[in-house]
Design an enzyme around this catalytic site. Structure first.
Site, PDB file in Angstrom:
ATOM      1  N   LYS A  51       0.843  -1.222   0.000  1.00  4.99           N
ATOM      2  CA  LYS A  51       0.000   0.000   0.000  1.00  4.99           C
ATOM      3  C   LYS A  51       0.869   1.259   0.000  1.00  4.99           C
ATOM      4  CE  LYS A  51      -0.700   1.968   3.487  1.00  4.99           C
ATOM      5  NZ  LYS A  51      -1.622   1.521   4.501  1.00  4.99           N
ATOM      6  N   TYR A 177      -9.902   3.400   6.717  1.00  2.91           N
ATOM      7  CA  TYR A 177      -8.505   3.462   6.306  1.00  2.91           C
ATOM      8  C   TYR A 177      -8.313   3.053   4.838  1.00  2.91           C
ATOM      9  CZ  TYR A 177      -6.467   3.503  11.113  1.00  2.91           C
ATOM     10  OH  TYR A 177      -6.070   3.816  12.383  1.00  2.91           O
ATOM     11  N   GLU A 181      -7.333   5.441   1.570  1.00  4.73           N
ATOM     12  CA  GLU A 181      -5.987   5.222   1.022  1.00  4.73           C
ATOM     13  C   GLU A 181      -6.060   4.804  -0.446  1.00  4.73           C
ATOM     14  OE1 GLU A 181      -3.575   4.055   5.121  1.00  4.73           O
ATOM     15  OE2 GLU A 181      -4.188   2.443   3.791  1.00  4.73           O
ATOM     16  N   HIS A 436      13.205  25.564  12.088  1.00  5.05           N
ATOM     17  CA  HIS A 436      12.664  26.445  11.069  1.00  5.05           C
ATOM     18  C   HIS A 436      13.444  26.328   9.765  1.00  5.05           C
ATOM     19  CE1 HIS A 436      10.365  29.877   9.719  1.00  5.05           C
ATOM     20  NE2 HIS A 436      11.485  30.438   9.281  1.00  5.05           N
ATOM     21  N   GLU A 441       7.175  22.624  13.070  1.00  4.54           N
ATOM     22  CA  GLU A 441       7.417  23.640  14.116  1.00  4.54           C
ATOM     23  C   GLU A 441       6.107  24.267  14.592  1.00  4.54           C
ATOM     24  OE1 GLU A 441       9.423  27.357  12.970  1.00  4.54           O
ATOM     25  OE2 GLU A 441       9.007  26.866  10.885  1.00  4.54           O
TER      26      GLU A 441
HETATM   27  P1  NDP Z   1     -12.339   0.301   8.651  1.00  4.55           P
HETATM   28  O1  NDP Z   1     -13.017  -0.306   9.804  1.00  4.55           O
HETATM   29  O2  NDP Z   1     -11.303   1.335   8.841  1.00  4.55           O
HETATM   30  O3  NDP Z   1     -13.424   0.922   7.686  1.00  4.55           O
HETATM   31  C1  NDP Z   1     -14.488   0.159   7.193  1.00  4.55           C
HETATM   32  C2  NDP Z   1     -15.423   1.098   6.479  1.00  4.55           C
HETATM   33  O4  NDP Z   1     -16.427   0.341   5.817  1.00  4.55           O
HETATM   34  C3  NDP Z   1     -16.120   2.060   7.419  1.00  4.55           C
HETATM   35  O5  NDP Z   1     -16.222   3.303   6.772  1.00  4.55           O
HETATM   36  C4  NDP Z   1     -17.485   1.397   7.604  1.00  4.55           C
HETATM   37  O6  NDP Z   1     -18.517   2.315   7.838  1.00  4.55           O
HETATM   38  C5  NDP Z   1     -17.710   0.790   6.244  1.00  4.55           C
HETATM   39  N1  NDP Z   1     -18.596  -0.361   6.280  1.00  4.55           N
HETATM   40  C6  NDP Z   1     -18.557  -1.402   7.137  1.00  4.55           C
HETATM   41  N2  NDP Z   1     -19.517  -2.291   6.848  1.00  4.55           N
HETATM   42  C7  NDP Z   1     -20.188  -1.795   5.782  1.00  4.55           C
HETATM   43  C8  NDP Z   1     -21.286  -2.252   5.019  1.00  4.55           C
HETATM   44  N3  NDP Z   1     -21.891  -3.396   5.288  1.00  4.55           N
HETATM   45  N4  NDP Z   1     -21.724  -1.480   4.011  1.00  4.55           N
HETATM   46  C9  NDP Z   1     -21.108  -0.305   3.723  1.00  4.55           C
HETATM   47  N5  NDP Z   1     -20.053   0.167   4.400  1.00  4.55           N
HETATM   48  C10 NDP Z   1     -19.602  -0.568   5.424  1.00  4.55           C
HETATM   49  O7  NDP Z   1     -11.823  -0.945   7.818  1.00  4.55           O
HETATM   50  P2  NDP Z   1     -10.792  -1.083   6.627  1.00  4.55           P
HETATM   51  O8  NDP Z   1     -11.273  -2.266   5.879  1.00  4.55           O
HETATM   52  O9  NDP Z   1     -10.603   0.200   5.924  1.00  4.55           O
HETATM   53  O10 NDP Z   1      -9.457  -1.431   7.393  1.00  4.55           O
HETATM   54  C11 NDP Z   1      -9.453  -2.473   8.378  1.00  4.55           C
HETATM   55  C12 NDP Z   1      -8.507  -2.139   9.470  1.00  4.55           C
HETATM   56  O11 NDP Z   1      -7.199  -2.349   9.025  1.00  4.55           O
HETATM   57  C13 NDP Z   1      -8.554  -0.690   9.932  1.00  4.55           C
HETATM   58  O12 NDP Z   1      -9.531  -0.486  10.897  1.00  4.55           O
HETATM   59  C14 NDP Z   1      -7.172  -0.473  10.457  1.00  4.55           C
HETATM   60  O13 NDP Z   1      -7.142  -0.845  11.807  1.00  4.55           O
HETATM   61  C15 NDP Z   1      -6.340  -1.414   9.612  1.00  4.55           C
HETATM   62  N6  NDP Z   1      -5.634  -0.656   8.572  1.00  4.55           N
HETATM   63  C16 NDP Z   1      -4.649   0.188   8.962  1.00  4.55           C
HETATM   64  C17 NDP Z   1      -3.977   0.935   8.031  1.00  4.55           C
HETATM   65  C18 NDP Z   1      -2.910   1.882   8.486  1.00  4.55           C
HETATM   66  O14 NDP Z   1      -2.399   1.727   9.577  1.00  4.55           O
HETATM   67  N7  NDP Z   1      -2.585   2.898   7.678  1.00  4.55           N
HETATM   68  C19 NDP Z   1      -4.269   0.843   6.603  1.00  4.55           C
HETATM   69  C20 NDP Z   1      -5.338  -0.065   6.308  1.00  4.55           C
HETATM   70  C21 NDP Z   1      -5.979  -0.784   7.266  1.00  4.55           C
HETATM   71  P3  NDP Z   1     -18.876   2.863   9.296  1.00  4.55           P
HETATM   72  O15 NDP Z   1     -17.799   3.834   9.637  1.00  4.55           O
HETATM   73  O16 NDP Z   1     -20.203   3.490   9.074  1.00  4.55           O
HETATM   74  O17 NDP Z   1     -18.925   1.675  10.188  1.00  4.55           O
END
Ligand code: NDP
Length: 452
Positions: A51, A177, A181, A436, A441
């Site tokens: 990623k 996330y 991304e 700076h 900063e």
């Molecule tokens: P997240 O939990 O971050 O996001 C999931 C998203 O999908 C939310 O916006 C959620 O909405 C939505 N969602 C969930 N269920 C449904 C559904 N049935 N229909 C429509 N939308 C839905 O999960 P990710 O898959 O993005 O990532 C998983 C985890 O992996 C993250 O939580 C993080 O901890 C880790 N990760 C970390 C990264 C980093 O450190 N940079 C990068 C990628 C992943 P709602 O908010 O309404 O629940």
């Protein structure tokens, strides 16, 4: 003669599993591991590492544009997806080898194949059957898809890393996330990108100012944001041509649909039913603070426990597990103040409480916020805004939340996370002399409180 073939059998060699196996072996345990997918797990193969490489690739578009204000005329810049994927795959293969080497060097016996728990002390991998005193489940998570007509046409992040070619248009589902991304990656690589999210604003759980700022910045990059938008069906019209229909009645034609709608614990087909391990409704394995499951000699850590799904968290959990179980020194992880970054463009990084959480937790808080165009944008003409925010508990003067949206936010917040862990006060921030000219900063020069 030992009673078992091994002292520890680790199922899954992702970030947590490899660290637990290595450290336990270094403490003198006889350790075996098993894996049926990729060495190094999600992070190395279909997560953090590829990623971030894709994020770097996509950011060159901005860099080429910015360069012109500095007198450069990047001539003939053209992007080739196949080159990026090939080079990424080569780097991942190198990392796979390093992970294998680490296990070998630690004297760990590795089995390739699906491990199943037969009983409390017996594991099968294919035709092989081994006994072990302790079992550690570190199988991670797996992307989920919506249960809708045409769901088979939805891609997940797993496949997005191996696309044969980039589409002209992409639809990204979700607001977390992975969604922000990948929306940034696609847009940066020239794909006409829409992000559709069921809620009112992306990055739920992050500070509200951060969320608003990210939404604005994604839109500046040309990403279409559709809120209150829920996919109801997908129809494949031709290869690389899909019709996505939403509950709100609209339809869009697109070349790819990425479901970034969360991940679930990877617990299928592990034989958990043979040992009656307690699980949450979503399958997550329930553990205590020593990662012990409801079965005395079976442990679990990392994403399969569905707590904080971050590689460094799984690694620290593994360090605690190995120390407690095999070094005779009990180590309990402190989950406070874990910094995190989202590699959307510009990056988000954060540690501590959001403003909303701080107001709920403390009697009085002060907020310091700064939004500005970084020096580099002055000549490039980029309209990208940087946001920095400090949240301070008035009673103790301690900084309890630090948030940033901007270039290299992850690099900047990592250091500030140490300061926050050490209990830094706002006065200490004020007494720190800035470097700076940097964007960072600003964190030590914010003096004016935002009106509540
Ligand atoms: P997240 O939990 O971050 O996001 C999931 C998203 O999908 C939310 O916006 C959620 O909405 C939505 N969602 C969930 N269920 C449904 C559904 N049935 N229909 C429509 N939308 C839905 O999960 P990710 O898959 O993005 O990532 C998983 C985890 O992996 C993250 O939580 C993080 O901890 C880790 N990760 C970390 C990264 C980093 O450190 N940079 C990068 C990628 C992943 P709602 O908010 O309404 O629940």
């Amino acid at each position: 003669m030992p009673a078992f073939d091994f002292d520890l059998f680790v199922i899954g060699v992702g970030s947590g599993g490899v660290r637990a196996a290595r450290m336990s072996a270094q403490y003198g345990a006889r350790v075996a591991t098993a894996e049926d997918k990729f060495m190094g797990g999600t992070c190395v193969n279909v997560g953090c590492i590829p990623k971030k490489l894709f994020v770097y690739a996509s950011h060159f578009k901005d860099d080429f544009e910015d360069a012109q204000g500095y007198g450069w005329q990047p001539s003939g810049a053209a992007f080739d997806w196949a080159t990026l994927v090939t080079n990424k795959d080569r780097e991942i293969a190198r990392l796979n080898g390093i992970y294998s080497g680490l296990l070998d060097a630690a004297g760990v016996t590795h089995f390739t194949g699906r491990a199943r728990i037969l009983d409390e002390h017996t594991i099968t991998v294919g035709e092989e059957r081994v006994t072990t005193e302790k079992i550690l489940i570190a199988t991670g998570g797996w992307p989920t898809k919506q249960d809708i007509p045409g769901a088979e046409h939805l891609l997940t992040s797993n496949e997005a890393f191996y696309l044969k070619q980039l589409p002209k248009k992409a639809l990204v589902l979700g607001g977390g996330y992975i969604a922000v991304e990948f929306a940034g990656i696609f847009a940066g690589l020239g794909v006409d990108t829409e992000l559709a999210y069921r809620g009112p604003m992306l990055l739920r759980g992050f500070d509200d100012d951060v969320r608003q700022q990210v939404a604005q910045e994604l839109q500046k990059k040309g990403i279409t944001l559709s809120f209150h938008s829920t996919l109801s069906a997908v129809e494949k019209r031709a290869e690389g041509d899909f019709l996505a229909t939403f509950e709100e009645g609209r339809s869009v034609s697109t070349g790819l649909i990425l479901a970034a709608t969360g991940r679930k614990p990877a617990v299928a087909d592990l034989g958990l039913e043979n040992v009656q391990i307690a699980q949450r409704e979503n399958g997550a394995i329930i553990v205590d603070e020593d990662y012990r499951t409801s079965v005395e000699n079976i442990f679990a850590l990392g994403d399969v426990t569905d707590r904080i799904q971050l590689t460094p968290v799984a690694i620290e959990e593994a360090m605690c597990f190995a120390s407690t179980q095999f070094a005779g020194v009990r180590k309990v992880m402190n989950y406070d103040g874990i910094a995190t970054a989202v590699f959307c463009q510009p990056n988000v990084a954060t540690v501590g409480l959001t403003e909303e959480e701080a107001r709920a937790q403390y009697a009085a808080v002060s907020i310091y916020r700064s939004s500005f165009r970084a020096l580099k944008t002055t000549l490039s003409g980029s309209q990208e805004q940087t946001l920095m925010k400090l949240i301070v508990d008035d009673e103790t003067d301690r900084v309890v939340g630090i948030h940033m949206v901007g270039s290299e936010a992850g690099e900047i917040i990592q250091g500030l996370a140490v300061a926050m862990k050490a209990g830094a006060t706002k006065t200490m921030f004020d007494e720190t002399v800035g470097i700076h000219p940097t964007a960072a900063e600003e964190f030590v020069t914010m003096r004016t409180k935002v009106d509540a």
